[in-house]
Scaffold this motif. Structure first.
Motif, PDB file in Angstrom:
ATOM      1  N   LEU A  36      40.340  32.094  44.521  1.00  0.00           N
ATOM      2  CA  LEU A  36      40.104  33.464  45.034  1.00  0.00           C
ATOM      3  C   LEU A  36      39.768  33.382  46.527  1.00  0.00           C
ATOM      4  CD1 LEU A  36      38.136  35.121  42.058  1.00  0.00           C
ATOM      5  CD2 LEU A  36      40.594  34.901  42.379  1.00  0.00           C
ATOM      6  N   LEU A  59      51.454  34.871  37.419  1.00  0.00           N
ATOM      7  CA  LEU A  59      50.148  34.915  38.095  1.00  0.00           C
ATOM      8  C   LEU A  59      49.061  34.173  37.316  1.00  0.00           C
ATOM      9  CD1 LEU A  59      50.419  38.502  39.532  1.00  0.00           C
ATOM     10  CD2 LEU A  59      49.904  36.480  40.877  1.00  0.00           C
ATOM     11  N   ARG A  64      33.592  44.389  43.084  1.00  0.00           N
ATOM     12  CA  ARG A  64      33.594  45.086  44.384  1.00  0.00           C
ATOM     13  C   ARG A  64      34.551  44.465  45.390  1.00  0.00           C
ATOM     14  NH1 ARG A  64      28.718  46.037  42.352  1.00  0.00           N
ATOM     15  NH2 ARG A  64      27.540  47.911  42.929  1.00  0.00           N
ATOM     16  N   ARG A  65      34.675  43.111  45.377  1.00  0.00           N
ATOM     17  CA  ARG A  65      35.545  42.458  46.366  1.00  0.00           C
ATOM     18  C   ARG A  65      36.919  42.153  45.794  1.00  0.00           C
ATOM     19  NH1 ARG A  65      32.509  41.693  51.363  1.00  0.00           N
ATOM     20  NH2 ARG A  65      34.558  41.445  52.271  1.00  0.00           N
ATOM     21  N   GLY A  74      44.793  45.624  47.050  1.00  0.00           N
ATOM     22  CA  GLY A  74      46.244  45.775  47.259  1.00  0.00           C
ATOM     23  C   GLY A  74      47.056  45.448  46.013  1.00  0.00           C
ATOM     24  N   VAL A 123      47.968  33.041  43.510  1.00  0.00           N
ATOM     25  CA  VAL A 123      48.276  32.567  44.866  1.00  0.00           C
ATOM     26  C   VAL A 123      47.018  32.202  45.652  1.00  0.00           C
ATOM     27  CG1 VAL A 123      50.557  33.571  45.154  1.00  0.00           C
ATOM     28  CG2 VAL A 123      48.541  34.921  45.670  1.00  0.00           C
ATOM     29  N   ARG A 136      33.035  33.834  47.938  1.00  0.00           N
ATOM     30  CA  ARG A 136      31.971  34.843  48.048  1.00  0.00           C
ATOM     31  C   ARG A 136      30.725  34.158  48.592  1.00  0.00           C
ATOM     32  NH1 ARG A 136      32.680  39.180  44.285  1.00  0.00           N
ATOM     33  NH2 ARG A 136      34.908  39.367  43.853  1.00  0.00           N
ATOM     34  N   GLY A 175      41.179  38.586  41.545  1.00  0.00           N
ATOM     35  CA  GLY A 175      39.721  38.636  41.607  1.00  0.00           C
ATOM     36  C   GLY A 175      39.216  39.777  40.745  1.00  0.00           C
ATOM     37  N   SER A 176      37.992  40.213  41.032  1.00  0.00           N
ATOM     38  CA  SER A 176      37.405  41.272  40.219  1.00  0.00           C
ATOM     39  C   SER A 176      36.194  41.843  40.937  1.00  0.00           C
ATOM     40  CB  SER A 176      36.978  40.670  38.867  1.00  0.00           C
ATOM     41  OG  SER A 176      36.362  41.659  38.074  1.00  0.00           O
ATOM     42  N   VAL A 231      38.987  41.528  54.686  1.00  0.00           N
ATOM     43  CA  VAL A 231      39.002  40.403  53.745  1.00  0.00           C
ATOM     44  C   VAL A 231      37.773  39.508  53.930  1.00  0.00           C
ATOM     45  CG1 VAL A 231      40.357  38.458  52.875  1.00  0.00           C
ATOM     46  CG2 VAL A 231      41.536  40.407  53.898  1.00  0.00           C
ATOM     47  N   ARG A 289      36.652  49.746  53.390  1.00  0.00           N
ATOM     48  CA  ARG A 289      37.423  49.496  52.170  1.00  0.00           C
ATOM     49  C   ARG A 289      37.834  50.820  51.509  1.00  0.00           C
ATOM     50  NH1 ARG A 289      37.965  45.177  47.732  1.00  0.00           N
ATOM     51  NH2 ARG A 289      38.466  46.511  45.994  1.00  0.00           N
TER      52      ARG A 289
HETATM   53  C1  HEM Z   1      50.527  39.266  44.502  1.00  0.00           C
HETATM   54  C2  HEM Z   1      49.864  39.734  45.507  1.00  0.00           C
HETATM   55  C3  HEM Z   1      48.388  39.575  45.774  1.00  0.00           C
HETATM   56  C4  HEM Z   1      47.457  38.748  45.187  1.00  0.00           C
HETATM   57  C5  HEM Z   1      47.667  37.760  44.045  1.00  0.00           C
HETATM   58  C6  HEM Z   1      46.183  39.015  45.827  1.00  0.00           C
HETATM   59  C7  HEM Z   1      44.991  38.378  45.513  1.00  0.00           C
HETATM   60  C8  HEM Z   1      43.775  38.644  46.126  1.00  0.00           C
HETATM   61  C9  HEM Z   1      42.536  37.970  45.804  1.00  0.00           C
HETATM   62  C10 HEM Z   1      42.374  36.863  44.777  1.00  0.00           C
HETATM   63  C11 HEM Z   1      41.554  38.505  46.578  1.00  0.00           C
HETATM   64  C12 HEM Z   1      40.061  38.124  46.558  1.00  0.00           C
HETATM   65  C13 HEM Z   1      39.412  38.855  45.421  1.00  0.00           C
HETATM   66  C14 HEM Z   1      37.960  38.549  45.146  1.00  0.00           C
HETATM   67  O1  HEM Z   1      37.232  38.026  46.000  1.00  0.00           O
HETATM   68  O2  HEM Z   1      37.512  38.870  44.018  1.00  0.00           O
HETATM   69  C15 HEM Z   1      42.173  39.519  47.405  1.00  0.00           C
HETATM   70  C16 HEM Z   1      41.505  40.272  48.324  1.00  0.00           C
HETATM   71  C17 HEM Z   1      42.122  41.207  49.130  1.00  0.00           C
HETATM   72  N1  HEM Z   1      43.439  41.602  49.082  1.00  0.00           N
HETATM   73 FE1  HEM Z   1      44.862  40.873  47.870  1.00  0.00          FE
HETATM   74  N2  HEM Z   1      46.354  39.984  46.777  1.00  0.00           N
HETATM   75  C18 HEM Z   1      47.687  40.354  46.769  1.00  0.00           C
HETATM   76  C19 HEM Z   1      48.278  41.307  47.567  1.00  0.00           C
HETATM   77  C20 HEM Z   1      47.621  42.099  48.473  1.00  0.00           C
HETATM   78  C21 HEM Z   1      48.237  43.128  49.272  1.00  0.00           C
HETATM   79  C22 HEM Z   1      49.714  43.521  49.219  1.00  0.00           C
HETATM   80  C23 HEM Z   1      47.257  43.683  50.032  1.00  0.00           C
HETATM   81  C24 HEM Z   1      47.359  44.834  51.005  1.00  0.00           C
HETATM   82  C25 HEM Z   1      47.739  44.876  52.148  1.00  0.00           C
HETATM   83  C26 HEM Z   1      46.018  42.990  49.728  1.00  0.00           C
HETATM   84  C27 HEM Z   1      44.796  43.250  50.321  1.00  0.00           C
HETATM   85  C28 HEM Z   1      43.628  42.565  50.036  1.00  0.00           C
HETATM   86  C29 HEM Z   1      42.380  42.810  50.738  1.00  0.00           C
HETATM   87  C30 HEM Z   1      42.163  43.807  51.884  1.00  0.00           C
HETATM   88  C31 HEM Z   1      41.426  41.955  50.170  1.00  0.00           C
HETATM   89  C32 HEM Z   1      39.962  41.807  50.545  1.00  0.00           C
HETATM   90  C33 HEM Z   1      39.112  42.762  49.751  1.00  0.00           C
HETATM   91  C34 HEM Z   1      37.646  42.677  50.099  1.00  0.00           C
HETATM   92  O3  HEM Z   1      37.167  41.622  50.494  1.00  0.00           O
HETATM   93  O4  HEM Z   1      36.981  43.712  49.973  1.00  0.00           O
HETATM   94  N3  HEM Z   1      46.280  42.040  48.780  1.00  0.00           N
HETATM   95  N4  HEM Z   1      43.527  39.579  47.106  1.00  0.00           N
END
Ligand code: HEM
Length: 518
Positions: free
Chosen positions: A377, A368, A446-447, A451, A373, A380, A443-444, A120, A132
């Motif tokens: 985001l 959502l 690459r990052r 999940g 949540v 970055r 988000g949207s 993350v 990733r």
């Molecule tokens: C309703 C549930 C969830 C919401 C609303 C959510 C939302 C987000 C958001 C907003 C980001 C940042 C995106 C960006 O920078 O563009 C993110 C990143 C991430 N989320 Fe989720 N998430 C949820 C559930 C999960 C679950 C269940 C997992 C898996 C275990 C997960 C794993 C990750 C990871 C690993 C990142 C970092 C990705 C990166 O930096 O490459 N998320 N999430």
């Protein structure tokens, strides 16, 4: 050691020199070549930090009304750009995605994510890219998520039984705590193979980690204050990361032991940790045999990342959905009608029913939209000097996307933008996965969140079962419009007050009959 009498003036002198150099540095940094996006005036040292308030997504929304959808701030020493419209979000997260695909370093992430080895908070580069890819393929792909469907069903079954017991004594139930515990249990079981262990309290450790990761650390913005640890955060981070590491070591050793036993004795459902441990000593990129080899620290970092990313996000979304359903009996009834007609009243809803529940889809999307949540985001960091829409953005600038403000913008969502109205998505195919920039809770680019499928699957099945199995009332004759809907700001954006409710069971069948009541 310095004598006590000399030590105090020397400290003051050091602070004074720091402040002076910070002011000089700050005024120099302000003098760039290109035009910076408009923004409010800054103060020495703190920049605009004093303006953020307790709910920064709301403050930034008001500021953006004055300065526009691409706004410059200075948070302490950190030049920051705040994005508040779908069009600018698209420029940053799609058109120039690669320039903004890194994350800023933070003190808490350094401790929690084993020095940036998680996912993350890690900076953009080969390690992040390969990690990733591996996580998406091995843990978060639809086929992997579906493997854990029986586990979710088992835990939900127990949860519903517990609520049925509460119902028989007309107890008021704290749904915030209960849904939080349920999703925490499911997540721990899926990732570490256990939801509790009498020898240690891993959940409490993770809760402390989540609090620390979500606490605003002034030293991230005014780095020279770091040595003073004014908020005592580093002390707490060191303690919790050490304790968590000890627990992880113990769990890993037991997994290694039990995987040896399993080879001889047969079956145990594999969890995320097993899947990763099987990759130990293998190249992170299978195409590059000479590249980084997966080691124990990588595994601990990635497992911690997964727990942090999965726990609060899904629970908070389910809780907001239930809150809005309680406030809108019409929508609750319509969702119950859909469940009744697709599933009937003789069995519980299952994950395999989801594709036949379009209104549930709309309810979750609408939740959502209003309650992303991660309202800003995950920040970055700009990787190089870049010009966007005629404005110059400096390398190392922090980019904040106000997904919360975009989701409530009347220019995008019409005058009823603040209203919970799932029907707004009927007859349009606005996507929630990061392709349509008016709705970006995940988000949207690459990052963007990898999940999504796991998150949406968990939220949908939890909300569907709660709504299908029970009728819900607010306690003490409280009327729906009196329900407090204020939020708190942290790593996620939960309700500021717990959701207290009274359930009444509505399916045919007896208490505790498992998943099929027929
Ligand atoms: C309703 C549930 C969830 C919401 C609303 C959510 C939302 C987000 C958001 C907003 C980001 C940042 C995106 C960006 O920078 O563009 C993110 C990143 C991430 N989320 Fe989720 N998430 C949820 C559930 C999960 C679950 C269940 C997992 C898996 C275990 C997960 C794993 C990750 C990871 C690993 C990142 C970092 C990705 C990166 O930096 O490459 N998320 N999430």
């Amino acid at each position: 050691m310095l004598p006590q009498t000399l030590a105090i003036p020397t400290t003051l002198l050091v602070i004074f020199i720091f402040i002076l150099s910070a002011v000089v540095l700050q005024s120099k940094q302000g003098q760039g070549n290109g035009k910076r996006p408009p923004g409010p005036k800054t103060r020495p040292i703190i920049g605009n930090l004093h303006m953020l308030g307790k709910l920064p997504h709301r403050t930034l929304q008001s500021l953006a009304k004055k300065y526009g959808p691409m706004m410059s701030l200075k948070l302490g020493q950190v030049p920051t750009i705040v994005i508040s419209s779908p069009e600018t979000a698209e420029l940053f997260l799609k058109t120039h995605d690669i320039a903004f695909a890194s994350r800023p370093k933070s003190i808490s992430a350094n401790y929690i994510a084993y020095g940036g080895k998680g996912l993350v908070f890690s900076e953009y580069g080969t390690y992040w890219r390969n990690m990733r890819k591996l996580c998406t393929l091995q843990l978060l792909a639809a086929s992997k998520v579906e493997m854990f469907s029986p586990l979710r069903s088992e835990y939900l079954g127990e949860f519903i039984k517990f609520l049925q017991k509460a119902e028989s004594s007309r107890e008021v139930v704290d749904l915030t705590d209960m849904v939080g515990d349920l999703i925490e249990n499911i997540t721990f079981k899926m990732i570490l193979g256990r939801s509790k262990d009498d020898r240690f309290d891993a959940k409490n450790l993770v809760r402390e980690v989540l609090i620390l990761a979500g606490t605003f650390n002034v030293a991230d913005y005014v780095p020279w204050l770091g040595v003073f640890d004014l908020q005592g955060l580093v002390r707490r981070l060191k303690k919790v990361s050490k304790e968590f590491d000890e627990v992880m070591e113990l769990i890993i050793k037991e997994h290694e032991q039990s995987s040896d036993d399993n080879e001889e004795n047969g079956q145990r459902q594999k969890d995320f940790l097993d899947i990763f441990l099987a990759l130990t000593n293998q190249p992170l990129d299978p195409q590059d045999k000479q590249g980084h080899v997966i080691d124990r620290t990588n595994i601990k970092a990635i497992v911690t990342s997964m727990i942090i990313a999965a726990t609060d996000t899904s629970a908070t979304t389910a809780e907001w959905a239930m809150s809005e359903l309680l406030r809108h009996p019409r929508v609750m009834k319509k969702l119950q009608d859909e469940l009744e007609s697709v599933v009937g009243m003789n069995r519980k809803v299952e994950e395999s029913d989801m594709e036949n529940l379009p209104y549930l889809d709309l309810v979750v999307k609408e939740t959502l939209r209003l309650y992303p949540v991660a309202p800003l985001l995950v920040p970055r960091e700009c990787r190089e000097d870049v010009t966007v829409d005629g404005y110059s953005i400096k390398s190392k600038s922090r980019i904040i996307v106000n997904a919360w403000a975009i989701g409530r913008d009347p220019k995008v969502w019409s005058d009823n933008a603040e209203e919970f109205y799932p029907e707004r998505f009927v007859n349009n195919d606005i996507d929630i996965r990061g392709h349509d920039f008016q709705l970006i809770p995940f988000g949207s680019g690459r990052r963007g969140c990898p999940g999504i499928y796991l998150g949406l699957t968990t939220v949908k099945i939890v909300v569907a079962q709660l709504v299908h199995c029970f009728n819900w009332e607010l306690p003490l004759g409280m009327s729906p419009e009196d329900l407090d809907m204020t939020e708190k700001f942290g790593l996620t954006m939960p309700r500021s007050k717990h959701l207290l409710v009274v359930p009444t069971y509505r399916l045919a069948g007896e208490v505790g009959m498992g998943n099929s009541l027929g």
